[in-house]
Design a protein around this motif. Structure first.
Motif, PDB file in Angstrom:
ATOM      1  N   GLU A  21       0.801  -1.223   0.000  1.00  0.00           N
ATOM      2  CA  GLU A  21       0.000   0.000   0.000  1.00  0.00           C
ATOM      3  C   GLU A  21       0.835   1.275   0.000  1.00  0.00           C
ATOM      4  N   TYR A  24       1.488   3.383  -3.242  1.00  0.00           N
ATOM      5  CA  TYR A  24       0.273   3.958  -3.831  1.00  0.00           C
ATOM      6  C   TYR A  24      -0.237   5.134  -2.998  1.00  0.00           C
ATOM      7  N   LEU A  25      -0.115   5.041  -1.682  1.00  0.00           N
ATOM      8  CA  LEU A  25      -0.542   6.133  -0.817  1.00  0.00           C
ATOM      9  C   LEU A  25       0.354   7.350  -1.015  1.00  0.00           C
ATOM     10  N   GLU A  28      -0.512   9.123  -4.257  1.00  0.00           N
ATOM     11  CA  GLU A  28      -1.703   9.962  -4.161  1.00  0.00           C
ATOM     12  C   GLU A  28      -1.406  11.261  -3.420  1.00  0.00           C
ATOM     13  N   GLN A 103       2.812   4.226   9.009  1.00  0.00           N
ATOM     14  CA  GLN A 103       2.263   2.964   8.523  1.00  0.00           C
ATOM     15  C   GLN A 103       2.509   1.868   9.566  1.00  0.00           C
ATOM     16  N   ASN A 125      -1.792   4.805  10.414  1.00  0.00           N
ATOM     17  CA  ASN A 125      -2.456   3.943   9.438  1.00  0.00           C
ATOM     18  C   ASN A 125      -2.323   2.500   9.934  1.00  0.00           C
ATOM     19  N   TYR A 192      -8.533  -2.491   2.277  1.00  0.00           N
ATOM     20  CA  TYR A 192      -7.215  -2.711   1.684  1.00  0.00           C
ATOM     21  C   TYR A 192      -7.401  -2.935   0.197  1.00  0.00           C
ATOM     22  N   TRP A 382      -6.369   0.555  -6.016  1.00  0.00           N
ATOM     23  CA  TRP A 382      -5.588   1.431  -5.145  1.00  0.00           C
ATOM     24  C   TRP A 382      -5.961   2.912  -5.246  1.00  0.00           C
ATOM     25  N   THR A 386      -6.701   4.721  -1.748  1.00  0.00           N
ATOM     26  CA  THR A 386      -5.817   5.801  -1.292  1.00  0.00           C
ATOM     27  C   THR A 386      -6.488   7.160  -1.418  1.00  0.00           C
ATOM     28  N   ALA A 389      -8.243   7.514   1.748  1.00  0.00           N
ATOM     29  CA  ALA A 389      -7.268   7.750   2.816  1.00  0.00           C
ATOM     30  C   ALA A 389      -6.798   9.198   2.828  1.00  0.00           C
ATOM     31  N   VAL A 390      -6.448   9.729   1.666  1.00  0.00           N
ATOM     32  CA  VAL A 390      -5.905  11.092   1.614  1.00  0.00           C
ATOM     33  C   VAL A 390      -6.999  12.124   1.878  1.00  0.00           C
TER      34      VAL A 390
END
Length: 406
Positions: A21, A24-25, A28, A103, A125, A192, A382, A386, A389-390
């Protein structure tokens, strides 16, 4: 914003589990214009990756980190203190950061210390309930009184550290953290994801899965919770009933896998087990796509019940029917998904579910496979995960800057 991004796992290349992950996070975050400074173990292509992503990356060099490193548990326990010192040195040089993103729990311990020292917001996270997985370890390796203390510490860490926000890998994990008294409104389950460009369903391969001996597959890091009594009993029973079935295990040979293969030899199904060594993340789909069935024979622990199991998502993305133990998080999310079947936490029930799925004809699989693949691509690719998440990270940091955070 200038963000410090902390992880104890390899940032690149991903090694499976939660490590996939991170990149990709970060991508973003960079797409939205944030500066990112990664703190992670060293990698041979660190400079090239840093340049390509437009990030700073300070490597951790004090000792080798990794899922398969020797004395892993001791190194994980020492890592937060060493990481705190490393980030503190860099922060002094670059005039600190606007926020810290951690993370996994191991890096979250360091982030909690840095919040007090640097006086900046922190976001955890929680990609799993790490110490919850230890419930499947032998008692001599993880004494139960010690484990109970570790479990309580991990769940209470967001409150103890006054984290400004917590991303979680599942609704179930968010509920466990909220039960400790952490505010529910500062928790954001994101589930996920997977890379839909690498795990693509090809309807033309479905008929080929039904030719020759059926192959059932499991891939992963092969820890104690992956290959325990449930898998042992289920594989033995399936082999007895359907000796033509092949069990393909894709991943590094670990102590748990070695023990499992010894059990297979003792119980007479070793010849049916195929072991494929570690395969890079971008090649996993090729190993899975022509198999008949994907397996998630996890033992029932606090860690596995909270996990949003990546392999289940990847199986469905490829249109593979799935048999899984009744893990709370994925059973809740996939409760209406016909391509995944949940079994009780015993080998007999798991074997029965495998055989029932293998008996399904090819014509009954293609349509559900297509729908399942489209569903996970829509909800769990993803960029979607993400993006959620962002959105939460940005909103949390705005609140913290305005005085609404901890």
């Amino acid at each position: 914003m200038r963000l410090a991004f902390l992880t104890h796992e390899p940032f690149h290349p991903p090694t499976g589990g939660g490590s996939a992950e991170a990149r990709y996070l970060v991508e973003e975050l960079r797409r939205r214009g944030h500066g990112v400074h990664v703190f992670a173990p060293e990698a041979p292509d660190r400079r090239e990756v840093s340049h390509r992503l437009g990030i700073a990356w300070t490597p951790f060099l004090a000792w080798k980190m990794g899922r398969y490193t020797r004395m892993r548990t001791v190194k994980y326990l020492l890592y937060p203190h060493a990481l705190t010192r490393l980030v503190g040195v860099v922060a002094a040089r670059v005039r600190s950061f606007d926020a810290i993103i951690a993370q996994h729990t191991i890096s979250a311990v360091a982030a909690g210390c840095l919040k007090r020292r640097l006086r900046v917001p922190v976001i955890f996270n929680y990609l799993d309930f790490l110490t919850g997985f230890m419930e499947s370890w032998p008692a001599w390796l993880m004494p139960r009184p010690v484990l109970r203390r570790l479990n309580r510490f991990e769940m209470a860490l967001p409150s103890r550290a006054s984290a400004d926000g917590v991303l979680t890998v599942s609704e179930v994990l968010a509920g466990r953290i909220a039960a400790t008294g952490y505010p529910r409104e500062r928790l954001c389950p994101i589930n996920y994801g997977y890379d839909a460009s690498r795990f693509q369903f090809e309807e033309s391969v479905v008929p080929g899965r039904f030719e020759g001996p059926p192959v059932v597959v499991m891939h992963g890091s092969f820890d104690h919770h992956h290959l325990g009594p449930i898998a042992e009993e289920a594989f033995a029973r399936v082999h007895e009933a359907r000796p033509e079935v092949r069990f393909r295990l894709v991943g590094r040979r670990t102590a748990a896998l070695g023990r499992f293969l010894a059990v297979a030899a003792r119980r007479g199904f070793a010849a049916a087990v195929e072991h494929v060594d570690f395969v890079p993340y971008d090649q996993v789909a090729g190993e899975l796509s022509r198999c008949r069935l994907g397996l998630v024979p996890y033992e029932g622990t606090g860690g596995t019940h909270c996990a949003f199991v990546a392999k289940a998502v990847e199986y469905l993305a490829l249109g593979l029917p799935v048999v899984s133990t009744a893990l709370e998080a994925i059973q809740l999310y996939f409760r209406d998904e016909p391509l995944i079947r949940f079994a009780g936490f015993d080998g007999a029930a798991f074997a029965k579910a495998i055989i029932e799925r293998l008996d399904e004809p090819a014509e009954n699989v293609a349509s559900p496979a297509r729908a399942a693949s489209a569903g996970v691509a829509r909800e769990l690719d993803w960029p979607v995960v993400t993006g959620r998440a962002v959105d939460f990270i940005e909103g949390t940091l705005r609140d913290a800057k305005g005085g609404g955070g901890a």
